[in-house]
Design an enzyme around this catalytic site. Structure first.
Site, PDB file in Angstrom:
ATOM      1  CE  LYS A  35       3.539  -1.759   8.175  1.00 61.95           C
ATOM      2  NZ  LYS A  35       4.844  -1.705   8.869  1.00 61.95           N
ATOM      3  NE  ARG A 132      10.454   2.320  10.071  1.00 59.07           N
ATOM      4  CZ  ARG A 132       9.593   1.376   9.693  1.00 59.07           C
ATOM      5  NH1 ARG A 132       9.346   1.184   8.409  1.00 59.07           N
ATOM      6  NH2 ARG A 132       8.996   0.619  10.585  1.00 59.07           N
ATOM      7  CE1 TYR A 253      -0.233  -0.001 -25.887  1.00 56.15           C
ATOM      8  CE2 TYR A 253      -0.544  -1.026 -23.734  1.00 56.15           C
ATOM      9  CZ  TYR A 253      -0.997  -0.201 -24.758  1.00 56.15           C
ATOM     10  OH  TYR A 253      -2.213   0.407 -24.649  1.00 56.15           O
ATOM     11  CG  MET A 302      -4.106   1.322 -16.893  1.00 51.53           C
ATOM     12  SD  MET A 302      -4.710   2.945 -17.341  1.00 51.53           S
ATOM     13  CE  MET A 302      -3.217   3.768 -17.854  1.00 51.53           C
TER      14      MET A 302
END
Ligand SMILES: *Cc1c(COP(=O)(O)O)cnc(C)c1O
Length: 357
Positions: A35, A132, A253, A302
Site C-alpha cells: 500500500k 477500524r 528561517y 523546502m
C-alpha cells in the site's frame, strides 16, 4: 542530463534479504503489503521485483493501487486491505481482486455484482481491537453463516489486525487469544493476523499467513530485530555549496540556530519538499557524508538544508549525502520528527527520483 538533486536508491537485493528473513522467521505464507506506493518505494517496481517470489498475496489499500499493479502485468493475487466503495466493486469483481469484508452489506453487494460464472473470493475481517473495520467476535458466526449462503462469493480467508503489537504485549496476547478462539474450526484457506511487529514478536499455530509491510522495506518496528534487516531505501542528495560562516551568524528561517563559533556550513539540495521532515528542525538530526555524521543546522527549508561540516575538511561541493538509509535509519529521522518510520517513507514526494538496483 544533469543528476537529480535528491534521489532514493531502492535495493532489490535488500528487499529479497528481508523477504527471506520474514520467511525463515515466520514459516507462514506471505502477503507482501504494497500500500501507499509500496511505502514510498514505487508500487509497480516493488510488485514486479516480488512477482517471482511465490507470494500468497500483494496487499494494497485501494482499487487505484490494485489497478496500477494489475496494469503492470502482475499475476500474484491482490488483496484489498480496507473497505471498498460501492462504485469500486464492479472493478474488483471484473479483475478478481480479493476484498476484505466488514459487513453483510458489502458481502451482499459483491454477491450481486459477481455471478455464477465469475465467483469472487473474499476474506472476512474480524475486529479484535483495531476499531477500524471488521465484524465484532460476537457477530462473526452468524455473519459467516449468511455470507456462506451467498452463491456468487466464496470465503477464502479470515483476518484481523493488531493495533499495538510493538507497544502493548498484554493486550496483543489477549487479541491473539480472541482471534484463535474465533477462527477455531473455520475451514478457510488463509487465517491471518500479524503485521511486521506481530510476526516478529508473537507466534500462533492458528494462523498460516502473515502480512508484513514495514519490515519488508528493511525497517523493524521493534529495535532488537533491526540488525536482521536491510533498509531498502536510501534517500540521498548532494552538497551544493560550502562556506565558512562567522560566529554569531544565523542559519535558516527564524534564525533559531545562531553559530557559536566559526563554522563550515554545507548547503544540501533536499528539504521538506522532498519529504525530508521539517519537524526534525533543531532536534539533533544528522546526515551522513564521507562516512561521518554531520549535524543539521537550523530549520529544514523546502528545497535545502544546512549542515555543519567543520569536522570534515575534505568535504566539497558535489559530495554525496545520505539523509537516511543504512547509516542513519529512517526510524531515527522519524523519532527526531516526532513521528513514525511509516509516515516518513510514505511522505517521500514524487519529485525524488527513485533509482532501482
Ligand atoms: C498496513 C497493514 C499491514 C502492514 O503493517 P506493518 O506494520 O507495516 O507491517 C498489515 N495489515 C494491515 C491490515 C495493514 O493495514
Amino acid at each position: 542530463m544533469s543528476p537529480p538533486r535528491a534521489w532514493a536508491e531502492i535495493s532489490f537485493s535488500a528487499l529479497k534479504h528481508n523477504l527471506d528473513f520474514i520467511r525463515s522467521h515466520s514459516n507462514q505464507a506471505v502477503m507482501a503489503v504494497l500500500k501507499a506506493g509500496a511505502y514510498g518505494h514505487g508500487i509497480e517496481q516493488i510488485a514486479l521485483a516480488l512477482e517471482s517470489e511465490n507470494l500468497a498475496y500483494f496487499g494494497v489499500a485501494s482499487v487505484i493501487e490494485a489497478r496500477k499493479i494489475t496494469q503492470a502485468g502482475i499475476q500474484t493475487p491482490i488483496y484489498l486491505l480496507g473497505p471498498t466503495f460501492h462504485e469500486e466493486r464492479a472493478e474488483v469483481i471484473e479483475n478478481g481482486w480479493t476484498p476484505s469484508i466488514s459487513s453483510l452489506e458489502e458481502a451482499e453487494d459483491f454477491n450481486r455484482l459477481a455471478s455464477a460464472s465469475k465467483i469472487n473470493v473474499v476474506h472476512i475481517t474480524l475486529d479484535t481491537g483495531m476499531g477500524r473495520g471488521g465484524f465484532l467476535p460476537a457477530a462473526l458466526d452468524t455473519a459467516i453463516d449468511k455470507i456462506t449462503q451467498l452463491p456468487n462469493i466464496k470465503i477464502e480467508g479470515i483476518g484481523s489486525h493488531l493495533p499495538s503489537a510493538d507497544e502493548d504485549r498484554a493486550f496483543t496476547l489477549r487479541q491473539f487469544a480472541t482471534f484463535e478462539a474465533a477462527v477455531k474450526d473455520k475451514p478457510f484457506k488463509y487465517i491471518h493476523l500479524s503485521n511486521s511487529a506481530g510476526l516478529l514478536d508473537y507466534s500462533s499455530d492458528s494462523t498460516n499467513l502473515v502480512r508484513p509491510g514495514l519490515m519488508l522495506y528493511g525497517i523493524s518496528p521493534i529495535a532488537s530485530y533491526q540488525q536482521m534487516l536491510q533498509p531498502v531505501m536510501t534517500l540521498k542528495s548532494r552538497v551544493s555549496l560550502i562556506r565558512t560562516l562567522p560566529a554569531g551568524h544565523g542559519i535558516s528561517y527564524g534564525r533559531d540556530a545562531i553559530l557559536k563559533k566559526d563554522t563550515r556550513v554545507a548547503t544540501i539540495g533536499a528539504g521538506y519538499g522532498d519529504g525530508y521532515p521539517r519537524a526534525i528542525s533543531n532536534n539533533g538530526a544528522e546526515v551522513f557524508i564521507r562516512n561521518q555524521r554531520c549535524p543539521v543546522l537550523g530549520r529544514v527549508t523546502m528545497d535545502q538544508i544546512m549542515v555543519d561540516v567543520s569536522d570534515l575538511p575534505l568535504c566539497e561541493s558535489g559530495d554525496e549525502v545520505e539523509l537516511f538509509g543504512s547509516n542513519i535509519l529512517v526510524s531515527e529521522i522519524a523519532e527526531k520528527a516526532h513521528t513514525i518510520a511509516w509516515e516518513v517513507l510514505t511522505g517521500i514526494t514524487p519529485r525524488v527520483t527513485r533509482t532501482y538496483q
